[in-house]
Each structure stands twice: as structure tokens, then as C-alpha cells.
Design a protein around this motif. Sequence first.
Motif, PDB file in Angstrom:
ATOM      1  N   SER A   1      24.915   5.618   8.567  1.00  0.00           N
ATOM      2  CA  SER A   1      26.235   5.143   8.126  1.00  0.00           C
ATOM      3  C   SER A   1      26.189   3.668   7.733  1.00  0.00           C
ATOM      4  CB  SER A   1      27.271   5.365   9.229  1.00  0.00           C
ATOM      5  OG  SER A   1      26.902   4.682  10.415  1.00  0.00           O
ATOM      6  N   ALA A   2      25.383   2.857   8.451  1.00  0.00           N
ATOM      7  CA  ALA A   2      25.254   1.442   8.101  1.00  0.00           C
ATOM      8  C   ALA A   2      24.573   1.275   6.746  1.00  0.00           C
ATOM      9  CB  ALA A   2      24.468   0.699   9.179  1.00  0.00           C
ATOM     10  N   GLY A   3      23.536   2.069   6.482  1.00  0.00           N
ATOM     11  CA  GLY A   3      22.874   1.996   5.185  1.00  0.00           C
ATOM     12  C   GLY A   3      23.793   2.401   4.043  1.00  0.00           C
TER      13      GLY A   3
ATOM     14  N   THR B   1      18.589  -5.888   6.776  1.00  0.00           N
ATOM     15  CA  THR B   1      19.968  -5.763   6.303  1.00  0.00           C
ATOM     16  C   THR B   1      20.196  -6.606   5.059  1.00  0.00           C
ATOM     17  OG1 THR B   1      20.732  -5.382   8.579  1.00  0.00           O
ATOM     18  CG2 THR B   1      22.384  -6.027   6.965  1.00  0.00           C
ATOM     19  N   THR B   2      19.706  -7.847   5.077  1.00  0.00           N
ATOM     20  CA  THR B   2      19.884  -8.728   3.923  1.00  0.00           C
ATOM     21  C   THR B   2      19.146  -8.210   2.698  1.00  0.00           C
ATOM     22  OG1 THR B   2      19.994 -10.574   5.483  1.00  0.00           O
ATOM     23  CG2 THR B   2      19.748 -11.117   3.169  1.00  0.00           C
ATOM     24  N   VAL B   3      17.921  -7.749   2.896  1.00  0.00           N
ATOM     25  CA  VAL B   3      17.140  -7.215   1.781  1.00  0.00           C
ATOM     26  C   VAL B   3      17.808  -5.971   1.202  1.00  0.00           C
ATOM     27  CG1 VAL B   3      14.933  -6.152   1.175  1.00  0.00           C
ATOM     28  CG2 VAL B   3      14.966  -8.220   2.563  1.00  0.00           C
ATOM     29  N   SER B   4      18.353  -5.115   2.065  1.00  0.00           N
ATOM     30  CA  SER B   4      19.044  -3.910   1.588  1.00  0.00           C
ATOM     31  C   SER B   4      20.252  -4.281   0.739  1.00  0.00           C
ATOM     32  CB  SER B   4      19.484  -3.052   2.781  1.00  0.00           C
ATOM     33  OG  SER B   4      18.388  -2.671   3.572  1.00  0.00           O
ATOM     34  N   PHE B   5      21.017  -5.269   1.202  1.00  0.00           N
ATOM     35  CA  PHE B   5      22.195  -5.686   0.433  1.00  0.00           C
ATOM     36  C   PHE B   5      21.794  -6.233  -0.934  1.00  0.00           C
ATOM     37  CE2 PHE B   5      25.011  -9.193  -0.830  1.00  0.00           C
ATOM     38  CZ  PHE B   5      26.182  -8.481  -1.030  1.00  0.00           C
ATOM     39  N   LEU B   6      20.735  -7.042  -0.975  1.00  0.00           N
ATOM     40  CA  LEU B   6      20.288  -7.602  -2.254  1.00  0.00           C
ATOM     41  C   LEU B   6      19.806  -6.501  -3.200  1.00  0.00           C
ATOM     42  CD1 LEU B   6      18.324 -10.717  -0.956  1.00  0.00           C
ATOM     43  CD2 LEU B   6      20.447 -10.751  -2.261  1.00  0.00           C
ATOM     44  N   THR B   7      19.100  -5.527  -2.648  1.00  0.00           N
ATOM     45  CA  THR B   7      18.621  -4.421  -3.479  1.00  0.00           C
ATOM     46  C   THR B   7      19.786  -3.620  -4.040  1.00  0.00           C
ATOM     47  OG1 THR B   7      16.623  -4.275  -2.112  1.00  0.00           O
ATOM     48  CG2 THR B   7      17.131  -2.395  -3.518  1.00  0.00           C
ATOM     49  N   PHE B   8      20.766  -3.334  -3.183  1.00  0.00           N
ATOM     50  CA  PHE B   8      21.924  -2.566  -3.642  1.00  0.00           C
ATOM     51  C   PHE B   8      22.804  -3.387  -4.585  1.00  0.00           C
ATOM     52  CE2 PHE B   8      21.541  -0.269   0.664  1.00  0.00           C
ATOM     53  CZ  PHE B   8      20.588   0.592   0.131  1.00  0.00           C
ATOM     54  N   ARG B   9      22.781  -4.716  -4.427  1.00  0.00           N
ATOM     55  CA  ARG B   9      23.547  -5.564  -5.338  1.00  0.00           C
ATOM     56  C   ARG B   9      22.960  -5.514  -6.745  1.00  0.00           C
ATOM     57  NH1 ARG B   9      28.689  -6.713  -5.214  1.00  0.00           N
ATOM     58  NH2 ARG B   9      29.219  -8.606  -6.338  1.00  0.00           N
TER      59      ARG B   9
ATOM     60  N   ILE C   1      28.145  10.956   2.949  1.00  0.00           N
ATOM     61  CA  ILE C   1      27.128  10.974   4.018  1.00  0.00           C
ATOM     62  C   ILE C   1      27.425   9.897   5.047  1.00  0.00           C
ATOM     63  CG2 ILE C   1      24.693  10.529   4.494  1.00  0.00           C
ATOM     64  CD1 ILE C   1      24.059  11.833   1.797  1.00  0.00           C
ATOM     65  N   GLY C   2      27.828   8.715   4.585  1.00  0.00           N
ATOM     66  CA  GLY C   2      28.154   7.646   5.532  1.00  0.00           C
ATOM     67  C   GLY C   2      29.338   7.993   6.415  1.00  0.00           C
TER      68      GLY C   2
ATOM     69  N   ALA D   1      27.071   2.203   4.075  1.00  0.00           N
ATOM     70  CA  ALA D   1      28.078   1.144   3.926  1.00  0.00           C
ATOM     71  C   ALA D   1      27.514  -0.048   3.167  1.00  0.00           C
ATOM     72  CB  ALA D   1      28.572   0.709   5.308  1.00  0.00           C
ATOM     73  N   LEU D   2      26.250  -0.407   3.437  1.00  0.00           N
ATOM     74  CA  LEU D   2      25.624  -1.507   2.701  1.00  0.00           C
ATOM     75  C   LEU D   2      25.497  -1.180   1.217  1.00  0.00           C
ATOM     76  CD1 LEU D   2      22.753  -2.832   5.004  1.00  0.00           C
ATOM     77  CD2 LEU D   2      24.638  -4.149   4.058  1.00  0.00           C
ATOM     78  N   TYR D   3      25.185   0.075   0.925  1.00  0.00           N
ATOM     79  CA  TYR D   3      25.070   0.470  -0.482  1.00  0.00           C
ATOM     80  C   TYR D   3      26.415   0.350  -1.197  1.00  0.00           C
ATOM     81  CZ  TYR D   3      24.409   3.371  -4.601  1.00  0.00           C
ATOM     82  OH  TYR D   3      24.367   3.810  -5.891  1.00  0.00           O
ATOM     83  N   MET D   4      27.468   0.837  -0.565  1.00  0.00           N
ATOM     84  CA  MET D   4      28.785   0.758  -1.187  1.00  0.00           C
ATOM     85  C   MET D   4      29.249  -0.699  -1.305  1.00  0.00           C
ATOM     86  SD  MET D   4      29.236   3.903  -1.802  1.00  0.00           S
ATOM     87  CE  MET D   4      30.892   3.814  -2.470  1.00  0.00           C
ATOM     88  N   PHE D   5      28.962  -1.507  -0.275  1.00  0.00           N
ATOM     89  CA  PHE D   5      29.357  -2.914  -0.321  1.00  0.00           C
ATOM     90  C   PHE D   5      28.578  -3.668  -1.393  1.00  0.00           C
ATOM     91  CE2 PHE D   5      29.070  -7.325   1.410  1.00  0.00           C
ATOM     92  CZ  PHE D   5      30.409  -7.645   1.235  1.00  0.00           C
ATOM     93  N   GLY D   6      27.287  -3.346  -1.544  1.00  0.00           N
ATOM     94  CA  GLY D   6      26.487  -3.993  -2.574  1.00  0.00           C
ATOM     95  C   GLY D   6      26.962  -3.669  -3.977  1.00  0.00           C
ATOM     96  N   ASN D   7      27.522  -2.470  -4.173  1.00  0.00           N
ATOM     97  CA  ASN D   7      28.014  -2.060  -5.486  1.00  0.00           C
ATOM     98  C   ASN D   7      29.499  -2.318  -5.651  1.00  0.00           C
ATOM     99  OD1 ASN D   7      25.798  -0.387  -7.097  1.00  0.00           O
ATOM    100  ND2 ASN D   7      25.536   0.036  -4.928  1.00  0.00           N
ATOM    101  N   TYR D   8      30.095  -3.017  -4.679  1.00  0.00           N
ATOM    102  CA  TYR D   8      31.516  -3.337  -4.783  1.00  0.00           C
ATOM    103  C   TYR D   8      31.759  -4.246  -5.989  1.00  0.00           C
ATOM    104  CZ  TYR D   8      35.976  -5.581  -3.727  1.00  0.00           C
ATOM    105  OH  TYR D   8      37.250  -6.072  -3.807  1.00  0.00           O
ATOM    106  N   GLY D   9      32.787  -3.940  -6.746  1.00  0.00           N
ATOM    107  CA  GLY D   9      33.128  -4.747  -7.909  1.00  0.00           C
ATOM    108  C   GLY D   9      32.477  -4.292  -9.194  1.00  0.00           C
ATOM    109  N   ALA D  10      31.725  -3.160  -9.153  1.00  0.00           N
ATOM    110  CA  ALA D  10      31.109  -2.655 -10.377  1.00  0.00           C
ATOM    111  C   ALA D  10      32.192  -2.225 -11.363  1.00  0.00           C
ATOM    112  CB  ALA D  10      30.176  -1.489 -10.060  1.00  0.00           C
ATOM    113  N   GLU D  11      32.062  -2.655 -12.607  1.00  0.00           N
ATOM    114  CA  GLU D  11      33.075  -2.374 -13.620  1.00  0.00           C
ATOM    115  C   GLU D  11      32.594  -1.268 -14.555  1.00  0.00           C
ATOM    116  OE1 GLU D  11      33.720  -6.052 -15.576  1.00  0.00           O
ATOM    117  OE2 GLU D  11      34.540  -7.061 -13.826  1.00  0.00           O
ATOM    118  N   GLY D  12      33.560  -0.564 -15.146  1.00  0.00           N
ATOM    119  CA  GLY D  12      33.230   0.478 -16.116  1.00  0.00           C
ATOM    120  C   GLY D  12      33.128   1.843 -15.473  1.00  0.00           C
TER     121      GLY D  12
END
Length: 692
Positions: free
Chosen positions: A49-51, A262-270, A81-82, A53-64
Motif C-alpha cells: 500500500s505504501a508503494g 522511499t525517496t528514490v521510489s518517489f523520484l522514479t514515479f515522478r 491494489i493499494g 501511494a508513492l506511485y500515485m503521489f509521484g504522478n499527482y498533477g499529471a495533465e491530459g
Amino acid sequence: MVALYIMIRLTSGIVPRQILEIHNISIRDMVTMRISRLKRVHASGLSISAGCALYMFGNYGAEGNFKNASEETFASSVLSIGLVSLLFTSISAGFVVRREMKRQKQTNQSIATPIIDVGEVTEASEFWFVISFIGTFTQATFAILTAVTMSQISNSIMQLILPFATLLFIGSFFSQPSRRGLMKLRVHAAAFVLPSLGSWVVYEVKRKNPFRVALASCFLLGSLVVLHIGFKVRAILGRLPPREIERFLINTLFTGGLQTLTTVSFLTFRTTKCMFENKIEKCSSNALSSAYITSYIVLGWSMKIIQACIRSDLSYNFTLTIEQVARMQLPFWRGAQGLLALVTGLCATFLFAMLNGTGQSHTLVAVVGALGLSSASLCVCLELYLLYRAQKNLNQVVTIKKEKPVVELSWLYVVVCFVATLGSSILWTLNAIRSETWIWVVGYILAPISGLAWILALVMKPRRTDTKYLWFLKFHFVSYAIITELSGAVGGFQEAFFNGITSVIRIPLWCWLFKIGLKFRMAVGNLPDEGLSNFLCFTVLTKGTATLGPIVFFAFEIISCLISANDIEAEKCRNTSHAGLYLSISLVIMTTLTLYSNATPKEVQRATALTLKKIATLKNMTRWQRIQGMFTAIMAVTSLYLFSVLGVEGTKSHAVFLYGLLCPFSMLIVCVRSIVEISKQLDQHQQAEREG
């Protein structure tokens, strides 16, 4: 998911503490993996669930819109799944806790927390080595596939999982430092490094790119050198006392490793956010920025691992104290390391701001990233040198000297602040003379930084009451505040009457602030030595630096938008510019209030503070404290709104300008009124002390 997690946390508040302690999963338990099957299931569910959530947070603000059905299906699947993992984990844990609460109620006895003595933890579980081997084997497999098939898909997957495989390898490499057998580690290292980097060499040979072939070969040879040094560091770590090895495994390796992951995951998902919005070709700069920042983070974690190898009784000789930093009495190597760390931090902040844009200059990202990578690598080399010196002094008798209280900061900080404010004054003077767009754009970006520098410089030497230094403070005030506002008024009247009159109106506010600042400076100087030392080290230096970080990030966000638009007058960057400027000004005002309140006696702080108890009960609050709470809430809401606007490009929105004004305006009202109230209470306190 956030709402569900908050509900779970609130529900857990009714559970007896003894039962919660039984089901808590500590880092020590995770290191040894001596936990029940149920705890393993719960840990797996929370990790999934944490992974997600990080994926959704990293893609927050995606346009289009989604490019195809598979993208939409994948995003929906991650969210589902989360949610399911978190819901399943919470329900299963709830049933177990409910059963134990019933048993406790029936037996009328409290449940004792089972104490399992596993002794000192000197090595991690084999489970983590297996996980690491699977990750590195997967990475090596895709690397070989890329070299054989020259497939872009396998190449993209390899680049995506490379940071995670590297983290897993470093973690497993140091997870069992007490073991002397090295065959397993050597096989693991060879199976990860040689296929990954060797395949890169083959890949570039097939592409017939001599420069990249040479670069890949250098990386391969350099990795072998790094592995050799790693084995040396691991051997030093294995000779530490068992208690220090346990502290290393729990605090440095696993806790630090989880934070890094956690930081690396966020950057990758960003980075995937850009791929959702555009074609993958336009996201090469974003991917490169993410790769560089990831390298800095991994190197920072490696530095902490090296620092943990120094025996605790010797670490005092190689550890910097805040007092040494305040006086700038640093050993040469530590000073050089601090400068390199500053360069790395600035490069990382700039690259992180570039992640939010598209079509950024690939060359600019590469140059800034390489500069930061070189600085971070030199930092690690200096840390290795200090470890080498520590090993030479193993038999040295350590004498711990108590640091003297800091009664004034180094002149270097005063000079840096003066140069920052002088630069702002020169820019606004040039704007009044020439009135060019780039001058006032740079002036607005640097305005919060120079304002913070002037406020901090005012209290860096509070016990200097001689005439020369007081004249320096007055000159500093006139050269910054008065000249800047007068120049801004001259340039403003050339554009619009409103711009000029606002600069004129701010001059009396600056004069009042300077008068209050001199009075506040005298109050700081009257503090006892210990109190003054804490104020200068932890309030001025530490909190001032902490405030500077977000301000620099907001400035880089504006610069990133302007670079993306390739136009200094880009209309579509006005939203980001207004949001970043308002947030920075609010931070400067908040820091001013923090400095003023922390320099007063505890009695004055208790009399004027708006505590959480008063907010929760809404009792024992003065009329001003109720108004203060209202304006603070307005400031918090508008600051969140402005933070969400950062990086939003498009047509200029008047809502951002108007609502954004509420943030610094509310904070200014709270700051001015609080300073007046604190000054009043301080005068009463000083009068009572004189009468007593």
C-alpha cells in the motif's frame, strides 16, 4: 488512501497500549525477521500500500488524458491494489486485536508484552540477502537482454530498476559484517556488476559510439575499485563492538535504507508523470535529472555507512559540532566537505525543480548534474580519508573538550548576508536606471533570499554594542532596505503607479522593523551565555538554513518554468512565479516571528504562545489569540493552495494573484501584532525583574 489511514490511526487509539505493543513491528524485528507469520503478512500489505501511494503521489498533477487504455488500466490497478492491501491489513489486524481485547476482558487480566531476548543483533536475516539477489539478478538479466537484442523496452526497464537494484546490493553487502567468508559476496558482486556494466560496454560498441564506450569502460573499472574499497570498509565495520554493529544495522543500514528507498521510489514515479503527459522522447531531461538526484541520495547514504564505521569513542575527533560551524573553526577537510555538500545540495534542488517541467535543456541538466555528482563523489572520498585517519589513531587516548558557548557568529556569515543584500540593492538600482525585464525578474526571485539574509545578519553579533558596529548595522539597513525600496519606487512609477506607491509604503514598515530589531537585538544580548549560544546555533543558524532551503527551491521552480518556456517574459509562468514569491515571503515573515519569540524568556513565551491545548479547547484565549488563530488558518490554507500551483503552466490566473496575497498578508498581520504583544510582555517582565 490517506483518509483510510487516518481512520485506522484514530481507531487504534481505543486499543490498550499493551496489545498494540504486541503487534507493533519494530526495525529490530525487521532486521532479524524473527516475527510471526501474521506480522509478515501485515508488513507485506503495508509495504504494497505504501508503494502504491508513492506511485500515485509521484504522478499527482499529471495533465491530459491517458494515451491508451493500458495506461488508464494500470493507474486504476495501482490505486485499487493499494486500497485493497491497506484495507485487508487493517481488517485482519482489527480481528486479531478484537479477539485479544475480548480475552483480556473475560480473564480480567492485562496482557503482558512478551519479551524475546535475541541478544545483540550483529547480522541481518538471510531473507534480505535473497531479496537483494533476486533484485540484482533481474537487473543483470535485463542488461544482458539489452546488449543482445538492442531493445529499447528492455533498456528502459533496466534503467528503471537500476537504482533499486543498487540499493538492495549495498544493503546486502553490509548486512552481515561479522561474517568472514567472502565467497558469497564476491559471487553476488560479480553477478551484479559485471553483467550490468559489461553489457553497457557491449551495447555502446554495437551503437558505434566511441565516447560512450570509453565512458562505460571507465565506469566498469571504477566499480571494481569501489568494490575493493567496499570490502575494506566492511572489514572495518566487522571489527566494531557488537553494540555498535547493532546500532549500525538498525539505524544506519535499515532505517536509512528505507528512507533512501522511499525517496528514490518517489523520484522514479515522478519521472513517469512526464511520460503520462508527453511522449517519452520529451522526458529525457526529466529522467536524467531523476538519475542524478538518485545518485546523490545513494552517495549520501554511503557516507553515513562510512561514518558509522568509526568507533564511537573515536568519533568525537572526527565529528563536527554546531559550535564549530557557528565559529567557522573547522578542519580543512571538514570545511572542504561542507562546501562540496553545499554545491551538491544546490544542484539537487535545481534538478528537482527541473523535474516539474518538460522540454528542458538536456545540456544544462547534464552539466549541473555532473557538477553535483563530482561534488558528492569527492565528499565520499573525503569521508573515506577520515575513516583512514581514524583507523591509524585506534590506540589514541581521546580527550573530550566541552565547547565554549557561542556568543557571536563568525564574520563569514555576516559578510555572506551583506553580499546577498548588496546584490539585491544593485539589481533594483539597475532596474531604476535601465528598466529591463531580466533585471526585475532576477530581483524578484532574489528578494526573499536577501530579506532573510538581512534579518539574520541583524542578530548574528548581539553583544557588539560599540559605535562602529552599530554604524555598520545602520549602513547595512540603508544600503539594503531604503535604497532597494527607493529604486523599486523609481522603476515602479515608470511602469504603473500602483507598483511605485507600494514600494514607498513599505519604507516606514522597514524603518519600524529596524527599530524593533535593534531592541530585540539588545534583548538577545542580555541572554545568559548558554541561552545565547542555543539561540545563535539552533535558531539563527539551523532554522535560518532550514528556511533558506525551501526559498531556494521556490526560486529554482520559477527558473525551471522560464527555461521550459525559453522566454524571460513568459506569460504562462506567472502562476508559478506568484506562488513561489508569495510562499517565500511568508517563510521569511514566519522566520522573523520565530527569531523574535525564541529570544524572549520562557515566561514571556508562555504568556503569548498559542498552544495546542488552547486551540483544542478554545478556552483561556484572548481576543487577539482568536484572531491570530483565524489568520494562521487562512495562511495555512492559502499556502497549501499556492504550493499546489507550483509548476502549473498556462494562462495567467488572477485567482493565484489575489488569493496568493492572503498568505503573506495574513502572516504579516500575525507577525506584526505578535511582535507588538511580545514587546509589551517583555517590557513588563524586565520591569518586574528590576523591581524584584
